[in-house]
Write a protein that holds these residues in place. Structure first.
Motif, mmCIF file in Angstrom:
data_model
loop_
_atom_site.group_PDB
_atom_site.id
_atom_site.type_symbol
_atom_site.label_atom_id
_atom_site.label_comp_id
_atom_site.label_asym_id
_atom_site.label_seq_id
_atom_site.Cartn_x
_atom_site.Cartn_y
_atom_site.Cartn_z
ATOM 1 N N ALA A 309 -17.178 7.890 -15.426
ATOM 2 C CA ALA A 309 -15.986 7.870 -14.518
ATOM 3 C C ALA A 309 -16.086 8.658 -13.096
ATOM 4 C CB ALA A 309 -14.813 8.593 -15.162
ATOM 5 N N HIS A 310 -15.722 8.045 -12.060
ATOM 6 C CA HIS A 310 -15.970 8.689 -10.620
ATOM 7 C C HIS A 310 -14.662 8.473 -10.062
ATOM 8 C CE1 HIS A 310 -20.260 7.575 -11.687
ATOM 9 N NE2 HIS A 310 -20.310 8.418 -10.782
ATOM 10 N N ALA A 311 -14.289 9.383 -9.037
ATOM 11 C CA ALA A 311 -13.102 9.138 -8.346
ATOM 12 C C ALA A 311 -13.152 9.272 -6.737
ATOM 13 C CB ALA A 311 -12.202 10.406 -8.797
ATOM 14 N N ILE A 312 -12.479 8.520 -6.140
ATOM 15 C CA ILE A 312 -12.229 8.578 -4.817
ATOM 16 C C ILE A 312 -10.753 8.901 -4.381
ATOM 17 C CG2 ILE A 312 -12.290 7.297 -2.267
ATOM 18 C CD1 ILE A 312 -14.575 5.735 -3.594
ATOM 19 N N ASN A 313 -10.412 9.895 -3.633
ATOM 20 C CA ASN A 313 -9.068 10.320 -3.080
ATOM 21 C C ASN A 313 -9.067 10.128 -1.476
ATOM 22 O OD1 ASN A 313 -8.475 11.071 -5.613
ATOM 23 N ND2 ASN A 313 -9.345 13.266 -5.311
ATOM 24 N N CYS A 314 -7.918 9.529 -1.340
ATOM 25 C CA CYS A 314 -7.813 9.465 0.182
ATOM 26 C C CYS A 314 -6.167 9.759 0.545
ATOM 27 C CB CYS A 314 -8.126 8.209 0.706
ATOM 28 S SG CYS A 314 -7.230 6.501 0.025
ATOM 29 N N ASP A 315 -5.826 10.516 1.622
ATOM 30 C CA ASP A 315 -4.460 10.881 1.891
ATOM 31 C C ASP A 315 -3.946 9.807 3.177
ATOM 32 O OD1 ASP A 315 -4.591 14.370 1.910
ATOM 33 O OD2 ASP A 315 -4.732 12.706 0.158
ATOM 34 N N LEU A 316 -3.045 9.484 2.851
ATOM 35 C CA LEU A 316 -2.361 8.394 3.712
ATOM 36 C C LEU A 316 -0.999 8.847 4.011
ATOM 37 C CD1 LEU A 316 -3.445 4.901 2.317
ATOM 38 C CD2 LEU A 316 -4.286 6.098 4.405
ATOM 39 N N PRO A 317 -0.546 8.657 5.523
ATOM 40 C CA PRO A 317 0.919 8.560 5.853
ATOM 41 C C PRO A 317 2.059 8.262 4.614
ATOM 42 C CG PRO A 317 -0.030 7.654 7.458
ATOM 43 C CD PRO A 317 -1.135 7.482 6.388
ATOM 44 N N ALA A 318 3.066 9.071 4.175
ATOM 45 C CA ALA A 318 3.847 8.688 2.978
ATOM 46 C C ALA A 318 4.515 7.525 3.311
ATOM 47 C CB ALA A 318 4.605 9.992 2.914
ATOM 48 N N ASP A 319 5.042 7.077 4.455
ATOM 49 C CA ASP A 319 5.950 6.171 4.653
ATOM 50 C C ASP A 319 4.863 4.687 4.971
ATOM 51 O OD1 ASP A 319 4.260 6.568 7.193
ATOM 52 O OD2 ASP A 319 5.941 6.331 8.536
ATOM 53 N N ARG A 320 3.762 4.919 4.490
ATOM 54 C CA ARG A 320 2.872 3.619 4.630
ATOM 55 C C ARG A 320 2.239 3.380 2.976
ATOM 56 N NH1 ARG A 320 -0.061 1.840 8.979
ATOM 57 N NH2 ARG A 320 -0.368 0.380 7.424
ATOM 58 N N VAL A 321 2.768 4.463 2.358
ATOM 59 C CA VAL A 321 1.987 3.997 1.125
ATOM 60 C C VAL A 321 2.702 3.197 0.188
ATOM 61 C CG1 VAL A 321 1.514 5.120 -1.178
ATOM 62 C CG2 VAL A 321 0.938 6.480 0.943
ATOM 63 N N ALA A 322 3.971 3.068 0.238
ATOM 64 C CA ALA A 322 4.959 2.171 -0.491
ATOM 65 C C ALA A 322 4.530 0.585 0.006
ATOM 66 C CB ALA A 322 6.397 2.443 -0.268
ATOM 67 N N GLU A 323 4.534 0.650 1.246
ATOM 68 C CA GLU A 323 4.156 -0.588 1.801
ATOM 69 C C GLU A 323 2.875 -1.316 1.177
ATOM 70 O OE1 GLU A 323 3.645 -3.068 6.185
ATOM 71 O OE2 GLU A 323 3.801 -0.730 6.073
ATOM 72 N N LEU A 324 1.852 -0.335 1.434
ATOM 73 C CA LEU A 324 0.463 -0.534 0.929
ATOM 74 C C LEU A 324 0.591 -0.967 -0.396
ATOM 75 C CD1 LEU A 324 -2.764 -0.667 1.392
ATOM 76 C CD2 LEU A 324 -2.788 1.718 0.878
ATOM 77 N N MET A 325 0.939 -0.162 -1.149
ATOM 78 C CA MET A 325 1.287 -0.513 -2.910
ATOM 79 C C MET A 325 1.777 -2.149 -3.097
ATOM 80 S SD MET A 325 -0.476 1.845 -4.307
ATOM 81 C CE MET A 325 -1.399 1.931 -3.012
ATOM 82 N N GLY A 326 2.782 -2.623 -2.280
ATOM 83 C CA GLY A 326 3.515 -3.644 -2.388
ATOM 84 C C GLY A 326 4.630 -3.430 -3.347
ATOM 85 N N PRO A 327 5.595 -4.541 -3.308
ATOM 86 C CA PRO A 327 6.834 -4.442 -4.145
ATOM 87 C C PRO A 327 6.352 -4.377 -5.805
ATOM 88 C CG PRO A 327 6.905 -6.151 -2.689
ATOM 89 C CD PRO A 327 5.530 -5.663 -2.544
ATOM 90 N N ARG A 328 6.986 -3.217 -6.163
ATOM 91 C CA ARG A 328 6.663 -3.006 -7.671
ATOM 92 C C ARG A 328 5.236 -2.909 -7.697
ATOM 93 N NH1 ARG A 328 10.783 -6.841 -11.117
ATOM 94 N NH2 ARG A 328 12.830 -5.969 -10.157
#
Length: 481
Positions: A309-328
């Motif tokens: 198990a490895h991990a990558i964390n990245c911070d993005l503008p909150a108003d862009r995350v929902a759009e990036l994740m897509g509907p549902r």
């Protein structure tokens, strides 16, 4: 020691000339070396009408063959110079002279304002540090593993004893791998004998002769895998890749899989050994070959550790995350299913941001992160294009409001509310001229009507009542009408 080597080399060259002249040279095993030379270096070696090459052969007792102008080593602008001789010292003598040509050519370029660093990377004759020069060679693919050595020990030793840096390119082409030897001239000349010794130890005479016959490459051939090794067998004896085994890691990474919990402190000697072993990856990264460096790191990672198990964390503008994740979370679910990684969103330390955490096998997390970032930037581009279209439309509306375009012109009637119907632009000379012509025509028509009405009706009425003053009165009334 250096002077002694020069004297020994000179004696070997004289002996080679005598053997060559007597025809006994054919009884000796031949040695070969391939130097990769950009056009400027080839021209310097050839001299006028090839006189420089002939002089080089006579001085060193070697045979020098140079590939045609369009026969280049893959991925470079370098032609192949094949040097053959029965003694290694003869080949080293040629390489000494080639190094001298590199220094002289770089000096001329510098004085002319060109400079080796301004050439393409495959043609650069100078290193990154002042006083460094670059000699490129193509080595048999079968020996490059031995040049590097276990955990990079051989390369580290060459650098420690000579001061020269040796970099082995990752790709191989038809049994060849490019090697760059970088350093001051003395360091380069001290490193080359060690490389030739490795070739002698690792390659059998018949395999080496077959390899030396290749002087042109198929431009469409795909590059082969990296290092291999083999004692007197063309790469079939020592190479782990040939036995189906993965080479051990040369990574300095320690951490999640370490039983002690904390990263151990490496002894100085071990750290330096691992630092030397990483030189190839570092060279690829410095040259911008990120994917090749990553592929090499993957091939030499400790067995099975990529799957931990490895991990990558990245911070993005909150108003862009929902759009990036897509509907549902449709897109993040797709990436998670494709890569086998989990993707979670949580509050970030910085205000207005959210943290995306990707967890899974090491290289799968890289792929998942790359897919998310690709989607992020594509959405950025789409938003920028939409904004550009809106700004252009708004600018067009403002321009229309400031300077409205004239409507369709009249086809014969007047402007305004006449039969022409359209609005009038007082600054349009064409409209003004048309209106003036129409006005003049109307005035002529009006005068004609007035003449007809005055003469007919007035004269008729006056003539009916009286031919005297009554006629004058009738004419007057007719004019009034």
């Amino acid at each position: 020691a250096f002077l002694g080597a020069c004297v020994s080399r000179s004696a070997v060259v004289e002996r080679s000339k005598r053997l060559r002249g007597s025809g006994s040279w054919a009884n000796f095993p031949m040695r070969y070396f391939k130097v990769l030379c950009p056009d400027a270096l080839i021209s310097s070696i050839l001299g006028n009408g090839g006189a420089g090459k002939k002089e080089l052969e006579q001085e060193t007792g070697t045979t020098v063959k140079i590939s045609r102008r369009d026969d280049l080593y893959p991925g470079t602008r370098c032609r192949i110079m094949i040097v053959s001789a029965p003694e290694s010292n003869q080949i080293l003598h040629v390489l000494d002279l080639v190094t001298q040509n590199i220094v002289e050519l770089s000096s001329r370029d510098e004085h002319a304002g060109k400079g080796g660093k301004h050439r393409e990377d495959s043609e650069a004759l100078t290193g990154r540090e002042p006083g460094e020069f670059v000699l490129r060679a193509a080595l048999p693919h079968a020996v490059t593993g031995a040049v590097i050595g276990p955990r990079g020990e051989r390369i580290k030793s060459i650098r420690a004893t000579t001061g020269a840096k040796v970099f082995v390119e990752n790709d191989s082409f038809e049994g060849h791998q490019m090697v760059r030897v970088i350093g001051v001239p003395h360091s380069i000349n001290q490193a080359l004998p060690q490389i030739l010794q490795i070739i002698d130890e690792e390659m059998s005479e018949d395999v080496m002769a077959d390899w030396a016959r290749i002087e042109s490459f198929d431009p469409n051939v795909a590059p082969g895998p990296g290092k291999a090794g083999g004692k007197k067998g063309g790469g079939k004896g020592k190479g782990k890749e040939d036995r189906g085994q993965r080479p051990r890691s040369r990574s300095r990474s320690r951490g999640r899989g370490h039983r002690g919990g904390a990263d151990p402190v490496l002894p100085v000697e071990e750290f330096q050994a691992e630092e030397g072993a990483l030189e190839e990856e570092v060279a690829l990264l410095c040259d911008g070959n990120m994917l090749e460096a990553l592929n090499l790191a993957n091939a030499e990672f400790p067995d099975g550790r990529q799957e931990l198990a490895h991990a990558i964390n990245c911070d993005l503008p909150a108003d862009r995350v929902a759009e990036l994740m897509g509907p549902r979370k449709a897109f993040s679910n797709f990436v998670s299913k494709a890569t086998g990684c989990s993707i979670e969103v949580s509050k970030a330390a910085s205000l207005g941001s959210l943290t995306i955490s990707i967890q899974g096998p090491l290289f799968a997390t890289y792929e998942a992160h790359a897919l998310l970032m690709k989607q992020y930037h594509e959405q950025d581009i789409a938003a920028e294009e939409e904004q550009r279209v809106k700004e252009e439309e708004e600018a067009a509306k403002q321009a229309q409001a400031r300077d409205p375009e004239p409507r369709s012109r009249s086809r014969g009637g007047g402007g305004g509310r006449g039969r022409g119907g359209g609005s009038i632009d007082a600054t349009d000379p064409v409209q003004i001229e048309n209106l003036q012509s129409q006005l003049a025509a109307l005035q002529q028509q009006l005068k004609a009507v007035q003449r007809d009405k005055g003469g007919g009706k007035g004269g008729g009425k006056g003539g009916g009542k009286s031919s005297g003053k009554f006629g004058s009165k009738g004419g007057s009334k007719g004019s009034k009408r």
